[in-house]
Design an enzyme around this catalytic site. Structure first.
Site, PDB file in Angstrom:
ATOM      1  N   PHE A  92      77.915 -96.615  35.536  1.00 41.99           N
ATOM      2  CA  PHE A  92      77.477 -95.316  36.018  1.00 41.99           C
ATOM      3  C   PHE A  92      75.955 -95.232  35.968  1.00 41.99           C
ATOM      4  O   PHE A  92      75.353 -95.377  34.904  1.00 41.99           O
ATOM      5  CB  PHE A  92      78.060 -94.185  35.167  1.00 41.99           C
ATOM      6  CG  PHE A  92      79.567 -94.174  35.078  1.00 41.99           C
ATOM      7  CD1 PHE A  92      80.350 -94.785  36.051  1.00 41.99           C
ATOM      8  CD2 PHE A  92      80.205 -93.543  34.023  1.00 41.99           C
ATOM      9  CE1 PHE A  92      81.736 -94.781  35.969  1.00 41.99           C
ATOM     10  CE2 PHE A  92      81.579 -93.519  33.930  1.00 41.99           C
ATOM     11  CZ  PHE A  92      82.349 -94.151  34.902  1.00 41.99           C
ATOM     12  N   GLY A 102      74.970 -99.100  30.726  1.00 45.25           N
ATOM     13  CA  GLY A 102      75.548 -99.883  31.811  1.00 45.25           C
ATOM     14  C   GLY A 102      74.780-101.161  32.050  1.00 45.25           C
ATOM     15  O   GLY A 102      75.363-102.217  32.343  1.00 45.25           O
ATOM     16  N   TYR A 124      77.049 -96.442  30.863  1.00 47.69           N
ATOM     17  CA  TYR A 124      76.318 -95.349  31.479  1.00 47.69           C
ATOM     18  C   TYR A 124      74.819 -95.571  31.300  1.00 47.69           C
ATOM     19  O   TYR A 124      74.352 -95.805  30.189  1.00 47.69           O
ATOM     20  CB  TYR A 124      76.765 -94.030  30.836  1.00 47.69           C
ATOM     21  CG  TYR A 124      76.104 -92.779  31.378  1.00 47.69           C
ATOM     22  CD1 TYR A 124      75.632 -92.689  32.675  1.00 47.69           C
ATOM     23  CD2 TYR A 124      75.969 -91.656  30.570  1.00 47.69           C
ATOM     24  CE1 TYR A 124      75.042 -91.535  33.157  1.00 47.69           C
ATOM     25  CE2 TYR A 124      75.394 -90.485  31.039  1.00 47.69           C
ATOM     26  CZ  TYR A 124      74.924 -90.433  32.335  1.00 47.69           C
ATOM     27  OH  TYR A 124      74.344 -89.291  32.810  1.00 47.69           O
ATOM     28  N   CYS A 125      74.072 -95.528  32.409  1.00 49.64           N
ATOM     29  CA  CYS A 125      72.616 -95.629  32.371  1.00 49.64           C
ATOM     30  C   CYS A 125      72.210 -96.953  31.706  1.00 49.64           C
ATOM     31  O   CYS A 125      72.676 -98.017  32.096  1.00 49.64           O
ATOM     32  CB  CYS A 125      72.032 -94.411  31.673  1.00 49.64           C
ATOM     33  SG  CYS A 125      70.232 -94.309  31.659  1.00 49.64           S
ATOM     34  N   LEU A 126      71.352 -96.895  30.696  1.00 48.95           N
ATOM     35  CA  LEU A 126      70.924 -98.104  30.004  1.00 48.95           C
ATOM     36  C   LEU A 126      72.100 -98.821  29.351  1.00 48.95           C
ATOM     37  O   LEU A 126      72.102-100.055  29.237  1.00 48.95           O
ATOM     38  CB  LEU A 126      69.866 -97.736  28.962  1.00 48.95           C
ATOM     39  CG  LEU A 126      69.251 -98.846  28.122  1.00 48.95           C
ATOM     40  CD1 LEU A 126      68.727 -99.967  28.989  1.00 48.95           C
ATOM     41  CD2 LEU A 126      68.142 -98.276  27.246  1.00 48.95           C
TER      42      LEU A 126
END
Length: 588
Positions: A347, A323, A319-321
């Protein structure tokens, strides 16, 4: 933290070293004086714009013409307003309408004049800040941004005497709204000085109300804790799911209240779920870099998952960083012949930073150097420094409208779990943040094949795993067009989802949440490229949450359910340390 590129080498003279240290101290003090924003970057942008506008007579004539047209429109509106019957004046359509000022009071004299003048100034500066020959794009964006910030300050809605809605409330309540507003301001100021969370956050206790999915911590190191969640079904799929959240936030954005916890939902779908909980770094962790988060974070977690569920490939989710880190790690694993991953789910994660969106306003050499000087003294980037940038990107929603509502109207909104989580801020290690900004944002090494893991470069083009890629429609942190660029970097099969909502609310999209919609389409491995806008135009919109789509996608790539594994793997060094959510998530 490592020295920036312009720092003297170890063999430099003592005089050079001393000069550099003096400059670092001066830049750190300059950063503190200017709220961690580089004035030089802003000045250069304005000079670039003004100097090119000065030699662009056509653009200046165009702006003069716009100002004259606006003057005529305003005079025509005022003439119609005064000539109309008093009962019908509010029905006269103004030159410019704006949903921020939808109340009927804004069509009354003299507030209609103030409002139209303000909106016309906004429109004029919007035109003035763009389309000037020769202005660097980054500078053009900065001019537009700071002009917008200054105009936000001058909005008539922000002041008691120029806001008719506030004046009407003051008359109706005999000033009680201002009394409540003063109490709200005093409370907010006291909380800020004492570093306390906003009111209502105490109703969402970590481990009781949020981050409450049952589980155990089975690994702890200097970077993270690893949580293994207890099964809630009699049988589970053999392939576990490893969740890698961003360390710019607490992990429990994915495990909020039981009704909107993505982790709890996934456990309920019959998966053995593991989630990383990152340590909230302080001065002692200032030397941690991207490689540390990869080795002691992702790879250490993967080793632990394989110890608990041996011989099974892993569905890795970032998720985010987190990811971005997962994509880096997956490419490194493929390069080294490691086949432990079954799939990737990313994500709101960027892998190509050539168009990173509005955050690029705060990322250039001048700005990064200033942050590096400040972080050199503390060892980390404070949470309020990051929060300030995000607030300015949405200054109307996050600053001005909230101030009007709480301090002038005396209304205080109720707290929810997402807001409480957002107030539970984290820090960023100095070395890691410097590497992240330089290697990914400034140099875009990852998409260019220059990013190194273990001293050797990696390429996302090597990844052949099926990928589930989610972008959110109104994301200002990782714009979905930027997230979509993964299609350019790997020939792998990509199932792309574009969901309504922003960076966080679009992901926390539980089943039954009202007004949720999404688009989904799969590009087969080696399939033809389609631009992001063409993709959006061609793919139909579906109503509801995208979570069931992800669950179905995982199930299609998982084996038949069987007996759940034990909690931890004590014989292999991964014993149960404590109950979830662990200790790192509680660090302030």
């Amino acid at each position: 933290m490592p020295r920036p590129p312009h720092a003297p080498g170890d063999q430099a003279s003592d005089a050079s070293q001393a000069a550099w240290q003096l400059d670092a101290l001066a830049h750190a003090a300059w950063a503190r004086m200017n709220a961690s924003v580089s004035p030089q970057s802003v000045w250069l942008a304005w000079f670039d714009w003004a100097s090119h506008l000065a030699i662009s007579p056509g653009k200046r004539l165009e702006l003069l013409r716009l100002a004259q047209d606006q003057r005529e429109d305003l005079l025509l509106y005022l003439r119609q307003y005064w000539q109309a019957d008093p009962a019908q004046r509010a029905d006269i359509e103004p030159p410019i309408s704006d949903k921020r000022f939808r109340e009927s009071e804004w069509r009354q004299w003299p507030f209609n004049l103030l409002l139209q003048a303000y909106l016309m100034a906004e429109r004029w500066w919007q035109e003035a800040g763009q389309g000037v020959w020769g202005v660097e794009k980054h500078h053009e964006n900065l001019v537009n941004f700071w002009a917008h910030q200054l105009l936000q300050v001058l909005s008539p809605a922000n002041y008691w005497l120029s806001n008719p809605v506030v004046l009407a409330q003051t008359r109706a309540q005999a000033g009680a709204n201002l009394s409540r507003g003063l109490a709200n301001w005093l409370d907010a100021s006291t909380r800020q000085l004492a570093h306390l969370p906003p009111p209502g956050a105490e109703d969402f206790v970590v481990g009781r109300d949020v981050a409450a999915t049952p589980g155990k911590v089975i690994l702890r190191n200097d970077v993270m804790e690893l949580i293994q969640y207890a099964p809630s079904t009699g049988q589970v799929h053999p392939e576990p799911v490893l969740v890698v959240p961003a360390w710019i936030m607490k992990y429990y954005i994915l495990d909020l209240s039981p009704g909107n916890s993505l982790v709890r939902y996934l456990v309920g779908q019959g998966y053995t779920v593991f989630c990383i909980s990152w340590k909230n770094p302080g001065e002692a962790e200032g030397g941690l870099g991207m490689e540390d988060y990869l080795q002691q974070g992702l790879f250490a977690a993967l080793d632990a998952v394989q110890a608990v569920v041996p011989g099974r490939k892993v569905h890795a989710t970032g998720y985010c960083l987190g990811g971005t880190l997962l994509a880096i790690g997956a490419a490194a694993l493929v390069r080294d012949g490691d086949e432990r991953l079954a799939s990737l789910s990313l994500f709101t994660a960027q892998t190509d930073f050539s168009e990173p969106g509005e955050l690029a306003l705060f990322i250039d050499e001048s700005q990064v150097s200033l942050l590096e000087a400040q972080m050199k003294r503390t060892g980390y980037l404070r949470s309020d420094q990051m929060a300030g940038a995000f607030q300015m990107l949405r200054s109307y929603d996050m600053i001005w409208s909230r101030m009007v509502r709480e301090y002038l109207l005396g209304e205080r909104g109720s707290m929810n779990d997402l807001m409480a989580w957002n107030a539970d801020a984290t820090r960023m290690p100095a070395r890691m943040h410097s590497q992240y900004l330089r290697r990914l944002f400034l140099d875009n090494d990852l998409s260019s094949g220059r990013y190194e893991v273990g001293g050797k470069p990696i390429s996302l083009a090597d990844i052949a795993l099926p990928i589930f890629n989610v972008g959110t429609l109104t994301d200002h942190v990782a714009p979905w067009h930027s997230v979509y660029k993964l299609h350019n970097l790997t020939p792998a099969e990509i199932t792309f989802v574009l969901t309504s909502g922003g960076h966080n609310a679009g992901i926390v999209s539980e089943i039954g949440h009202p007004h949720r919609s999404y688009q989904i389409h799969t590009r087969r491995a080696g399939g033809r490229y389609r631009s992001a806008d063409d993709w959006q135009a061609a793919v139909p919109v579906r109503q509801g949450s995208w979570w069931p789509e992800w669950a179905a996608w995982l199930q299609a790539r998982s084996g038949a359910p069987g007996k759940p594994p034990r909690m931890g793997a004590a014989r292999r060094g991964y014993r149960v340390l404590q109950d979830a959510p662990g200790s790192y998530v509680l660090e302030k």
